[in-house]
Design an enzyme around this catalytic site. Structure first.
Site, PDB file in Angstrom:
ATOM      1  N   ASP A  17       4.865   6.093   5.547  1.00 13.75           N
ATOM      2  CA  ASP A  17       3.454   5.752   5.742  1.00 13.75           C
ATOM      3  C   ASP A  17       3.084   5.631   7.213  1.00 13.75           C
ATOM      4  O   ASP A  17       2.155   6.291   7.695  1.00 13.75           O
ATOM      5  CB  ASP A  17       3.122   4.439   5.024  1.00 13.75           C
ATOM      6  N   ARG A  97       5.934 -10.492   5.384  1.00 10.57           N
ATOM      7  CA  ARG A  97       4.645 -10.007   5.880  1.00 10.57           C
ATOM      8  C   ARG A  97       3.905 -10.998   6.783  1.00 10.57           C
ATOM      9  O   ARG A  97       3.377 -10.603   7.818  1.00 10.57           O
ATOM     10  CB  ARG A  97       3.755  -9.582   4.707  1.00 10.57           C
ATOM     11  N   ASP A 126       0.608  -5.931  -0.256  1.00  9.56           N
ATOM     12  CA  ASP A 126       0.840  -6.112   1.173  1.00  9.56           C
ATOM     13  C   ASP A 126      -0.430  -6.006   2.008  1.00  9.56           C
ATOM     14  O   ASP A 126      -0.552  -6.645   3.052  1.00  9.56           O
ATOM     15  CB  ASP A 126       1.885  -5.113   1.674  1.00  9.56           C
ATOM     16  N   SER A 178      10.216   4.282  -3.188  1.00  5.18           N
ATOM     17  CA  SER A 178       9.511   3.431  -2.244  1.00  5.18           C
ATOM     18  C   SER A 178      10.351   2.176  -2.064  1.00  5.18           C
ATOM     19  O   SER A 178      10.610   1.457  -3.030  1.00  5.18           O
ATOM     20  CB  SER A 178       8.121   3.073  -2.789  1.00  5.18           C
TER      21      SER A 178
END
Length: 408
Positions: A17, A97, A126, A178
């Site tokens: 990404d 995160r 996220d 992923s």
């Protein structure tokens, strides 16, 4: 608006990404300066070659920030002490995160950036975790979320875009799970796992990275002893270590014994269900050990209330609300409960199982003298008569009233 964006700080992992986001920002945001920021939360080999890759694909510079100590001390340990799990999930991604996003904000403000960009999809959790943290620490900055803007619809199209723009990738079309990796866990999503009828390929070479399938674990058990002080692990097998060092060592020990595998269909914040397979070997051991020692050291009502609030704590973390007054208040409560959670636990690891093998604490509320089935001089069993009469008084009154009214 896009013309006003002159400098962008990008949350950069070097994965699929964020690798293609750099050329995409150049093409679609009037060629802004892009500063890549990678937060090291223990993803190990994934950090290799990041600087060269980021610069080659168009970033002006890159920060690789070692956040491992903050990750453990500010996020992991308080969450384990809270006993917080989200639907059994030990929240490896959710834990990382907030600490990464906070550092993004600090760098963006120091660099005078106009915007912060992240590579989270519009389907996931996220995006919320990053953006709520940005709102907490840099509310004036623009947030760019390419997955909510661009025409790319799938990971297949991402790979095609990367190939067209000469962006080097470590994955291929056949092995494109992923994944999210840090020192606490590794997650797997996508491909065959999207069909809930498919068994995870635990025994397939290369699928598991932090350990082995229980089937492939040793035939002999492994014993270990963890020592705690005020709810925090301070030693493993008699050797004093930092919590970070203990986690890394437990990952190794637990992984070899097939500990910490979880296959769940979880309820995402955005409303859909998603299937994931998680590896959290050290984390599974620490959660088990914490609860084991607390069973000795916490009184009933404190333990029950703590278990109840752990659900709220987990939801706050999972939903990106770490930097909120409620989470801070819950952490203050948890810290108070941990004051006397001091002692040792011994565990036996065997083919994916964690088995209790002994616990000791000077603050233990367990009294063998009181609990014994043998003769004792400290517990008068006749006291139970009055206790039961008072405890059952509302039930007796209700029964009497019911009987009286039924006779009418």
């Amino acid at each position: 608006m896009k013309k006003d964006i002159k400098k962008v700080v990008l949350a950069y992992s070097g994965g699929l990404d964020t690798s293609i986001i750099i050329p995409w920002l150049k093409e679609n945001y009037n060629n802004p300066e892009i500063i890549a920021v990678s937060g090291n939360v223990g993803q190990a080999d994934e950090l290799e070659g990041l600087e060269e890759k980021a610069i080659k694909t168009g970033a002006s510079k890159i920060y690789v920030e070692d956040l491992t100590e903050e990750f453990v001390e500010e996020m992991v340990i308080p969450t384990v002490q809270a006993g917080a799990k989200y639907e059994e999930y030990m929240m490896g991604t959710a834990l990382a995160r907030p600490i990464i996003a906070k550092r993004l904000c600090e760098i963006a403000l120091a660099e005078g950036a106009d915007a912060i960009c992240h590579g989270c999809t519009g389907k996931g959790n996220d995006q919320v975790r990053f953006e709520l943290t940005i709102k907490a620490f840099a509310p004036g900055l623009t947030i760019i979320a390419p997955w909510r803007e661009w025409d790319i619809k799938s990971r297949e199209e991402e790979i095609a875009y990367a190939e067209a723009h000469d962006v080097p990738l470590k994955i291929n079309r056949e092995t494109n799970y992923s994944k999210d990796k840090n020192m606490w866990h590794l997650s797997h999503e996508g491909l065959d796992l999207e069909d809930t009828g498919n068994e995870p390929l635990y025994e397939k070479e290369g699928f598991l990275e932090m350990g082995v399938s229980p089937i492939q674990a040793p035939d002999e058990p492994t014993y270990l002893t963890l020592e705690y002080e005020a709810g925090k692990p301070i030693a493993l097998d008699g050797v004093k270590m930092s919590a970070k060092e203990i986690i890394l060592k437990l990952n190794e020990i637990g992984g070899k014994n097939g500990i910490g595998l979880l296959d769940i269909v979880e309820n995402r914040l955005v409303g859909m269900k998603c299937r994931g397979v998680y590896e959290t070997p050290g984390g599974a051991i620490l959660y088990f050990a914490q609860n084991y020692l607390e069973s000795l050291c916490l009184d009933k009502m404190t333990k029950h209330k703590k278990d109840e609030l752990s659900i709220t704590f987990a939801e706050l973390l999972y939903n990106g609300q770490w930097y909120t007054p409620l989470r801070e208040a819950l952490s203050a409560f948890v810290s108070k409960t941990q004051e006397h959670v001091t002692g040792k636990v011994r565990l036996k690891l065997y083919k994916g199982n964690i088995i209790k093998a002994g616990a000791w604490s000077d603050w233990s509320l367990y009294s063998e003298e009181i609990a014994t089935f043998e003769e004792d001089d400290v517990y008068d069993q006749t006291d139970a008569t009055g206790f039961i009469n008072l405890w059952g008084l509302p039930i007796s009154v209700q029964a009497q009233v019911k009987a009286k009214n039924e006779k009418k």
